[in-house]
Design an enzyme around this catalytic site. Structure first.
Site, PDB file in Angstrom:
ATOM      1  N   GLU A  55      -2.235  -4.426  17.816  1.00  0.00           N
ATOM      2  CA  GLU A  55      -1.376  -5.606  17.664  1.00  0.00           C
ATOM      3  C   GLU A  55      -0.256  -5.491  18.690  1.00  0.00           C
ATOM      4  OE1 GLU A  55      -0.558  -4.776  13.504  1.00  0.00           O
ATOM      5  OE2 GLU A  55      -1.772  -6.474  12.875  1.00  0.00           O
TER       6      GLU A  55
ATOM      7  N   GLU B 299      -5.401  -2.216  10.542  1.00  0.00           N
ATOM      8  CA  GLU B 299      -4.291  -1.283  10.803  1.00  0.00           C
ATOM      9  C   GLU B 299      -4.158  -0.397   9.568  1.00  0.00           C
ATOM     10  OE1 GLU B 299      -3.425  -2.277  14.620  1.00  0.00           O
ATOM     11  OE2 GLU B 299      -2.532  -0.718  13.402  1.00  0.00           O
TER      12      GLU B 299
ATOM     13  N   ASN C  12       4.167  -1.787   1.577  1.00  0.00           N
ATOM     14  CA  ASN C  12       5.211  -0.869   2.028  1.00  0.00           C
ATOM     15  C   ASN C  12       6.302  -1.536   2.835  1.00  0.00           C
ATOM     16  OD1 ASN C  12       3.072  -1.174   3.927  1.00  0.00           O
ATOM     17  ND2 ASN C  12       3.848   0.581   5.066  1.00  0.00           N
TER      18      ASN C  12
ATOM     19  N   CYS D 180       3.163   3.853   7.540  1.00  0.00           N
ATOM     20  CA  CYS D 180       1.969   4.505   8.111  1.00  0.00           C
ATOM     21  C   CYS D 180       2.330   5.393   9.292  1.00  0.00           C
ATOM     22  CB  CYS D 180       0.962   3.455   8.533  1.00  0.00           C
ATOM     23  SG  CYS D 180       1.500   2.454   9.913  1.00  0.00           S
TER      24      CYS D 180
HETATM   25  N1  LIG Z   1       0.269   0.519   5.964  1.00  0.00           N
HETATM   26  C1  LIG Z   1      -0.502   1.492   5.565  1.00  0.00           C
HETATM   27  O1  LIG Z   1      -1.021   2.303   6.290  1.00  0.00           O
HETATM   28  C2  LIG Z   1      -0.713   1.518   4.144  1.00  0.00           C
HETATM   29  C3  LIG Z   1      -1.481   2.477   3.620  1.00  0.00           C
HETATM   30  N2  LIG Z   1      -1.684   2.513   2.296  1.00  0.00           N
HETATM   31  C4  LIG Z   1      -2.488   3.573   1.774  1.00  0.00           C
HETATM   32  O2  LIG Z   1      -3.356   3.011   0.818  1.00  0.00           O
HETATM   33  C5  LIG Z   1      -3.136   3.675  -0.407  1.00  0.00           C
HETATM   34  C6  LIG Z   1      -3.400   2.718  -1.549  1.00  0.00           C
HETATM   35  O3  LIG Z   1      -2.416   1.670  -1.457  1.00  0.00           O
HETATM   36  P1  LIG Z   1      -2.855   0.220  -1.847  1.00  0.00           P
HETATM   37  O4  LIG Z   1      -1.736  -0.686  -2.102  1.00  0.00           O
HETATM   38  O5  LIG Z   1      -3.886   0.346  -2.929  1.00  0.00           O
HETATM   39  O6  LIG Z   1      -3.453  -0.261  -0.478  1.00  0.00           O
HETATM   40  P2  LIG Z   1      -4.578  -1.313  -0.350  1.00  0.00           P
HETATM   41  O7  LIG Z   1      -5.184  -1.080   0.960  1.00  0.00           O
HETATM   42  O8  LIG Z   1      -5.460  -1.327  -1.522  1.00  0.00           O
HETATM   43  O9  LIG Z   1      -3.779  -2.726  -0.353  1.00  0.00           O
HETATM   44  C7  LIG Z   1      -3.396  -3.333   0.821  1.00  0.00           C
HETATM   45  C8  LIG Z   1      -3.694  -4.836   0.672  1.00  0.00           C
HETATM   46  O10 LIG Z   1      -5.097  -5.001   0.531  1.00  0.00           O
HETATM   47  C9  LIG Z   1      -5.388  -5.763  -0.619  1.00  0.00           C
HETATM   48  N3  LIG Z   1      -6.686  -5.341  -1.121  1.00  0.00           N
HETATM   49  C10 LIG Z   1      -6.949  -4.289  -1.933  1.00  0.00           C
HETATM   50  N4  LIG Z   1      -8.274  -4.220  -2.206  1.00  0.00           N
HETATM   51  C11 LIG Z   1      -8.862  -5.272  -1.539  1.00  0.00           C
HETATM   52  C12 LIG Z   1     -10.185  -5.754  -1.405  1.00  0.00           C
HETATM   53  N5  LIG Z   1     -11.214  -5.137  -2.026  1.00  0.00           N
HETATM   54  N6  LIG Z   1     -10.430  -6.847  -0.644  1.00  0.00           N
HETATM   55  C13 LIG Z   1      -9.387  -7.468  -0.002  1.00  0.00           C
HETATM   56  N7  LIG Z   1      -8.105  -7.074  -0.092  1.00  0.00           N
HETATM   57  C14 LIG Z   1      -7.848  -5.974  -0.851  1.00  0.00           C
HETATM   58  C15 LIG Z   1      -4.233  -5.480  -1.536  1.00  0.00           C
HETATM   59  O11 LIG Z   1      -4.106  -6.479  -2.526  1.00  0.00           O
HETATM   60  C16 LIG Z   1      -3.077  -5.483  -0.568  1.00  0.00           C
HETATM   61  O12 LIG Z   1      -2.697  -6.805  -0.272  1.00  0.00           O
HETATM   62  C17 LIG Z   1      -1.703   4.156  -0.316  1.00  0.00           C
HETATM   63  O13 LIG Z   1      -1.470   5.206  -1.209  1.00  0.00           O
HETATM   64  C18 LIG Z   1      -1.638   4.596   1.101  1.00  0.00           C
HETATM   65  O14 LIG Z   1      -2.221   5.884   1.238  1.00  0.00           O
HETATM   66  C19 LIG Z   1      -1.176   1.578   1.460  1.00  0.00           C
HETATM   67  C20 LIG Z   1      -0.356   0.584   1.968  1.00  0.00           C
HETATM   68  C21 LIG Z   1      -0.036   0.515   3.348  1.00  0.00           C
HETATM   69  N1  LIG Z   2       1.612  -0.913   9.968  1.00  0.00           N
HETATM   70  C1  LIG Z   2       2.707  -0.250   9.494  1.00  0.00           C
HETATM   71  C2  LIG Z   2       3.887  -0.214  10.166  1.00  0.00           C
HETATM   72  C3  LIG Z   2       4.119  -0.945  11.383  1.00  0.00           C
HETATM   73  C4  LIG Z   2       5.313  -0.859  11.992  1.00  0.00           C
HETATM   74  C5  LIG Z   2       5.647  -1.680  13.163  1.00  0.00           C
HETATM   75  O1  LIG Z   2       4.842  -2.536  13.564  1.00  0.00           O
HETATM   76  O2  LIG Z   2       6.736  -1.502  13.692  1.00  0.00           O
HETATM   77  C6  LIG Z   2       2.556   0.403   8.180  1.00  0.00           C
HETATM   78  O3  LIG Z   2       3.455   1.103   7.742  1.00  0.00           O
HETATM   79  O4  LIG Z   2       1.489   0.183   7.612  1.00  0.00           O
END
Ligand SMILES: NC(=O)C1=CN([C@@H]2O[C@H](COP(=O)(O)OP(=O)(O)OC[C@H]3O[C@@H](n4cnc5c(N)ncnc54)[C@H](O)[C@@H]3O)[C@@H](O)[C@H]2O)C=CC1
Ligand SMILES: N/C(=C\C=C\C(=O)O)C(=O)O
Length: 487
Positions: free
Chosen positions: A468, A253, A155, A287
């Site tokens: 963090e 996070e 994201n 997030c």
């Molecule tokens: N910053 C946040 O809070 C985020 C939340 N999300 C949430 O997660 C949902 C799914 O998005 P994804 O991209 O699938 O997030 P994800 O959590 O699967 O991916 C985030 C990172 O983790 C890695 N990853 C995935 N599976 C893994 C595993 N088994 N072992 C180690 N690394 C792994 C991915 O390659 C990527 O680099 C989104 O729809 C959203 O709801 C997604 C991205 C950011």
């Molecule tokens: N961790 C995320 C945002 C963080 C923002 C900041 O450090 O200012 C996220 O969207 O997962």
């Protein structure tokens, strides 16, 4: 074939060298739905090579003075700043966000991340106590853990990757980073800048690929004692399971289901535009975005009318459009996931005030296959609905009324997440009282996303483990030791 554009081919960056991989993953331009880039589909072999490089670089890098590491981090910030436009263009194309947001938020914050930790590393102090009656002096020392494993999401690609890399290497670790396979380009561009900035080979290694394959190889590797992860709760659970046998240090996070609480004495002139932005910035793919808006009953109708009007002005456009407030969502699958939540809300009897299925989205022909949707406002939805409980992570927010302070605090806390919240009121006593009772790691009052990097960042409950920030990241990326000297 005629007219076939050359695909951007990324390579792993290990020991200061770019290395090809024997298989690749397609990476899409979210604004067109076209494959434009190939990302290495790395595995255990590449992680092992990265571990050997990071192990070799650790003695030299960890023995540098904080002053020397600070100098190098400032140089990284300098070269990032010099490449701001190129990085912003790449981030926007890779992630789907507007070019304007990449220019003003993502890349400037990536620069700031290096500058911030380049400065903070010079000012840490340790602790000391005396036991004169026993002739003892006790003091603490903090040393780098070794090889830090960093896994970042799609994201805010460079923004969140550098938020991990900068503190990790500032304290003297070497790192193996794995960005999301969906947004790997700016991490690859960063690698090209590291050498220019004087980062020694092996200090930063970036290995590209999928989570289950290369991500799990990194998480499981016995020589990587620490994992910093940002992403979904389900993946965090998997990482916790895989790292448990090695008793690894974890920073998780995760997501949120963030409430905005708007009391009748809120300044709506400020509250409404800020709450539109907090709901839909980066396509709602942050997030910290607001996805539940609780409005005190006496102003509910006025707020809703003005909020819907303002949401309709939050323009969806192609990322390069300077007038666009919102670009494309990250992937076709994610777009469908978000749209399904809206369908579920409708099936439960909720109303869509604007956006998906109500208003018309017009896009140029070449972008018709892009992953676009309109910012969507849902009302008349029950607290028990999945749209009020689950992280949608898209441009969808729910607006519901409340009566009393006690009621809204209870309802706002009644979700498994506890990351961020906003509270709007001109009554300062109420602001302090409500903020303290909210189960959130971050509470912005009469504002949103004003970031203080010196203070802890992170959530409680299912929003993650750890924090963090200047001291939190320093403590996470080091091991602390208490030494007693008897004299
Ligand atoms: N910053 C946040 O809070 C985020 C939340 N999300 C949430 O997660 C949902 C799914 O998005 P994804 O991209 O699938 O997030 P994800 O959590 O699967 O991916 C985030 C990172 O983790 C890695 N990853 C995935 N599976 C893994 C595993 N088994 N072992 C180690 N690394 C792994 C991915 O390659 C990527 O680099 C989104 O729809 C959203 O709801 C997604 C991205 C950011
Ligand atoms: N961790 C995320 C945002 C963080 C923002 C900041 O450090 O200012 C996220 O969207 O997962």
């Amino acid at each position: 074939m005629a007219g076939t554009k050359a695909l951007l081919m990324l390579e792993n960056f290990i020991d200061g060298k770019f290395l090809p991989c024997n298989s690749y993953i397609d990476s899409y331009d979210p604004s067109t739905g076209e494959v434009y880039c190939k990302v290495p589909n790395s595995g255990e072999e590449e992680i092992q090579a990265a571990v050997e490089a990071a192990r070799k670089a650790f003695p030299g890098w960890s023995s540098q003075s904080p002053q020397e590491r600070s100098r190098v981090l400032h140089q990284v910030a300098d070269v990032l700043e010099q490449s701001l436009e190129e990085l912003a263009q790449a981030e926007s194309k890779d992630q789907g966000k507007t070019l304007a947001l990449a220019r003003t938020m993502d890349i400037p914050r990536s620069v700031q991340n290096f500058r911030f930790f380049a400065s903070s590393i010079l000012h840490h102090t340790s602790e000391c106590t005396q036991m004169d009656h026993l002739g003892c002096l006790h003091y603490t020392v903090q040393t780098p853990v070794g090889i830090a494993g960093l896994i970042s999401p799609w994201n805010l690609p460079l923004y969140l990757l550098t938020w991990k890399i900068a503190p990790a290497i500032a304290v003297g670790n070497t790192v193996i980073a794995k960005p999301s396979e969906m947004t790997s380009v700016t991490a690859w561009m960063l690698c090209k800048l590291l050498d220019k900035a004087g980062v020694p080979p092996g200090v930063v290694n970036i290995v590209f690929g999928t989570g289950p394959r290369v991500g799990e190889a990194l998480v499981s590797h016995p020589e990587v004692p620490l994992i910093s992860f940002t992403g979904s709760q389900s993946t965090a659970t998997r990482i916790t399971q895989l790292s448990a046998p090695h008793c690894k240090k974890l920073s998780l996070e995760l997501g949120g289901k963030n409430p905005a609480i708007i009391f009748e004495d809120a300044n709506l002139e400020e509250c409404i535009p800020t709450t539109v932005r907090s709901s839909f910035a980066n396509q709602g793919e942050i997030c910290l975005c607001t996805s539940r808006i609780f409005v005190q009953k006496s102003i509910y109708s006025e707020f809703l009318k003005r909020f819907v009007e303002a949401t309709r002005k939050w323009k969806v456009g192609i990322p390069s459009d300077p007038l666009a407030s919102m670009g494309a969502l990250i992937s076709k699958a994610h777009l469908e996931k978000v749209r399904n939540y809206i369908k579920k809300a409708l099936a439960e009897g909720a109303h869509i005030q604007c956006g998906e299925g109500v208003d018309k989205l017009s896009l140029p022909a070449r972008n018709q296959a892009g992953y676009f949707m309109l910012p969507t406002v849902i009302t008349d939805i029950k607290d028990e609905s999945c749209c009020m409980k689950e992280e949608i992570f898209g441009p969808v927010t729910c607006v519901v009324p409340f009566d009393s302070e006690e009621e809204v605090i209870r309802r706002a806390n009644d979700v498994k997440y506890g990351l961020a919240a906003t509270v709007w009121s001109s009554n300062v006593g109420r602001i302090h009282r409500v903020a303290k009772k909210l189960q959130s790691g971050l509470v912005w009052t009469n504002c949103w996303l004003i970031r203080e990097l010196n203070l802890p960042f992170g959530g409680m409950k299912s929003s993650g483990i750890g924090r963090e920030g200047v001291k939190d990241s320093y403590d996470f990326f080091t091991e602390i030791k208490t030494i007693t000297v008897k004299y």
